[in-house]
Each structure stands twice: as C-alpha cells, then as structure tokens.
Design a protein around this motif. Structure first.
Motif, PDB file in Angstrom:
ATOM      1  N   MET A  45      33.144  49.475  15.834  1.00 53.66           N
ATOM      2  CA  MET A  45      35.328  50.004  16.853  1.00 53.66           C
ATOM      3  C   MET A  45      35.942  50.248  15.352  1.00 53.66           C
ATOM      4  N   ALA A  46      36.964  51.184  16.152  1.00 51.73           N
ATOM      5  CA  ALA A  46      37.940  51.725  15.646  1.00 51.73           C
ATOM      6  C   ALA A  46      38.904  51.911  16.817  1.00 51.73           C
ATOM      7  N   GLU A  47      40.392  51.998  16.926  1.00 53.06           N
ATOM      8  CA  GLU A  47      41.605  52.780  17.856  1.00 53.06           C
ATOM      9  C   GLU A  47      41.676  53.435  16.883  1.00 53.06           C
ATOM     10  N   VAL A  48      41.729  55.277  17.721  1.00 60.62           N
ATOM     11  CA  VAL A  48      41.504  56.387  17.991  1.00 60.62           C
ATOM     12  C   VAL A  48      42.877  56.977  19.013  1.00 60.62           C
ATOM     13  N   ALA A  49      44.051  58.139  18.246  1.00 60.88           N
ATOM     14  CA  ALA A  49      44.999  58.129  18.912  1.00 60.88           C
ATOM     15  C   ALA A  49      44.884  59.928  18.907  1.00 60.88           C
ATOM     16  N   VAL A  50      44.813  60.036  20.322  1.00 58.62           N
ATOM     17  CA  VAL A  50      44.612  61.193  20.753  1.00 58.62           C
ATOM     18  C   VAL A  50      45.699  62.450  21.428  1.00 58.62           C
ATOM     19  N   PRO A  51      45.844  63.806  21.470  1.00 56.40           N
ATOM     20  CA  PRO A  51      47.415  63.515  21.529  1.00 56.40           C
ATOM     21  C   PRO A  51      47.487  64.738  23.376  1.00 56.40           C
ATOM     22  N   LEU A  52      47.019  63.405  23.648  1.00 57.27           N
ATOM     23  CA  LEU A  52      47.076  63.606  25.122  1.00 57.27           C
ATOM     24  C   LEU A  52      47.281  62.728  26.086  1.00 57.27           C
ATOM     25  N   ASP A  53      48.037  62.473  27.726  1.00 54.58           N
ATOM     26  CA  ASP A  53      48.222  61.570  28.628  1.00 54.58           C
ATOM     27  C   ASP A  53      47.096  61.246  29.520  1.00 54.58           C
ATOM     28  N   ALA A  54      46.281  60.031  28.762  1.00 59.79           N
ATOM     29  CA  ALA A  54      45.245  59.885  29.311  1.00 59.79           C
ATOM     30  C   ALA A  54      45.560  59.433  30.644  1.00 59.79           C
ATOM     31  N   SER A  55      45.433  59.665  31.421  1.00 54.80           N
ATOM     32  CA  SER A  55      46.317  59.632  33.183  1.00 54.80           C
ATOM     33  C   SER A  55      46.461  60.410  33.932  1.00 54.80           C
ATOM     34  N   ARG A  56      45.635  61.507  33.334  1.00 57.55           N
ATOM     35  CA  ARG A  56      45.854  62.930  33.514  1.00 57.55           C
ATOM     36  C   ARG A  56      43.997  63.269  33.353  1.00 57.55           C
ATOM     37  N   PRO A  57      43.241  64.690  33.912  1.00 61.89           N
ATOM     38  CA  PRO A  57      41.943  64.575  33.708  1.00 61.89           C
ATOM     39  C   PRO A  57      42.260  65.056  31.772  1.00 61.89           C
ATOM     40  N   HIS A  58      39.943  64.468  32.141  1.00 63.00           N
ATOM     41  CA  HIS A  58      40.606  65.012  30.372  1.00 63.00           C
ATOM     42  C   HIS A  58      38.677  64.378  29.970  1.00 63.00           C
TER      43      HIS A  58
END
Length: 261
Positions: free
Chosen positions: A187-200
């Motif tokens: 397992m790993a933590e990843v950073a994604v360039p988006l606000d995950a409270s919006r649809p994705h």
C-alpha cells in the motif's frame, strides 16, 4: 508519493458486465447487496443508509447509526457490495476476514456471486466526503467461497476527509494480502491533483500477476502482483472517529462500470 503517470489504456470496447448510474427508483438487487460484510455482525449494524435522488447514490452516515460491531467502535459504515459468502453460525469462514482478533459468523449469508470476476477492469466515479471523521473507499476483495486463502484485496482508494484540498488530495491505494500467502501487502499514499469531493474516476485493472490503479485516466500505481480468483467490489463510506460534527455525513457514487477478464 506524487504521481503523474502514463495514460491508462482505453476500457474494453464491449458492453460492461457491470454498469450502474444509480438512476432508478431503487437499488438494483441483481447487482448489489446493501450491507457491509453482514456475516460478521447483525443486520441492524451492517445495513447501509443511502438515497437514490437522480444524481447517483448518496451514501450516508446518520447520527443514530450504530457501530458496525460493538467491538470495533467507533466505526460506522454504509456499504454496497456485489455479493456475499459465509460459513455457518460460529464459523470463521466468510468474505474478507480482515481482522485477526475473533471475527466469527453471527449472521450466516447465502453465497451470492452477483459480480465476482477473477480479473478485469473497474471504473468507479465518486465524490468523496469532506465531513469530519469520514473516509470513502472502494475495494475488490476475495470472495473466499472456494478457499480461505482467496483473501487478497485490490484497494482502488481510501480517501480521508482531512486529506482533501481544493487543489489536491492524498489517497491510499494498492494490494493487501490479508490471508493470501501468495500476495504481499503493498500500500502507498498517492497525491492526485484534484479536489476529491468533486466527481472524479478511479480505475483498477488486475490479472495476470499485475495490478494497475489509476485516477482520472492516469496511472498512479503499477504493482507486480494481483489476486487470481473471484473478488467482490465494495463501495464504502465510513465514520472512523467518535461521533461529532454535522449529520448526515455523505459521499456520492455517480457511476460504476466493470468488465470481467
């Protein structure tokens, strides 16, 4: 781990085996069970709280919702999953034996393989919760109905409310071995360039000894192992802290598509 990976492959050109936008008047019972691992607890504790309001599935944690098991408090969850399996009362056999400390069957469940591929692809479009103490997750977990060693997990994402920002979100993803001796937890933590409270959209492609996890069409992790047996898909909203904040706590699942290999 910040990832700017390669493009994911296109989905298969055929009709998905699992395809749900949650737009009907009720839950599609041929696809979903609205209880979280019901065999390890009782129906009043495993039953999901949710709404179907024309904008997808709104999972809820309500203020009066009981803990999934008293022994695990604080832990409340509303979950959909694509099947069930358990042994008889008092058995230790059942899907997702994820704890080593005394899980036994309290509510026997029939074997339902509503969608249980041994490999394939799944795309899950969600809006995660920003409510205090919440976590949204999607997992593929071994059914274990053929063998108790078929226990591995592909974790598409675990998103804590506190990890969501307007310009980026941290999430955990990878493979968990649980009771499968052929897998190693990675397992790993990843950073994604988006606000995950919006649809994705998150994607998992697994089989043939490899697991690929992606977000919004980009690869975020490539792992050289995969479960090779039937798995169920679980979609979960958790409250993992003592009760607090405003209720209901909510997250949305907008669309799920899955292709069996």
């Amino acid at each position: 781990m910040t990832t700017t990976g390669a493009l994911l492959p296109d989905p298969p050109a055929r009709v998905p085996d699992l395809d749900d936008r949650f737009t009907g008047p009720g839950l599609r019972r041929e696809l979903w069970v609205d209880h979280y691992l019901p065999h390890w607890t009782t129906p009043d504790r495993s039953l999901a709280r949710y709404d179907l309001d024309g904008d997808g599935l709104r999972l809820r944690i309500d203020g009066d919702q009981p803990d999934w098991r008293e022994e695990d408090a604080p832990l409340r969850v509303s979950n959909l999953q694509t099947g069930t399996y358990s042994g008889g009362p008092g058995s230790v056999r059942g899907t997702h034996r994820h704890r080593p400390d005394g899980l036994v069957v309290r509510t026997p469940t029939p074997t339902k393989l509503l969608w249980a591929p041994s490999g394939g692809r799944v795309d899950v479009t969600v809006s995660a919760s920003r409510d205090q103490g919440s976590m949204l997750a999607a997992w593929l977990v071994g059914t274990e109905h053929l063998s108790e060693t078929h226990a591995g997990e592909v974790c598409l994402f675990e998103i804590d409310a506190a990890a969501i920002g307007p310009g980026g979100t941290r999430a955990r993803c990878g493979v968990k071995a649980h009771g499968d001796p052929s897998l190693t937890t990675d397992m790993a933590e990843v950073a994604v360039p988006l606000d995950a409270s919006r649809p994705h959209t998150w994607t998992a492609i697994w089989g043939g000894g490899e697991t690929v996890i992606g977000c919004e069409g980009r690869v975020v992790r490539r792992i050289p192992q995969s479960p090779g047996y039937p798995v169920f898909l679980l979609l979960d909203l958790f409250e993992v802290e003592p009760r607090g904040g405003t209720y209901p706590k909510t997250a949305r699942v907008h669309h799920v598509r899955g292709w069996s290999a």
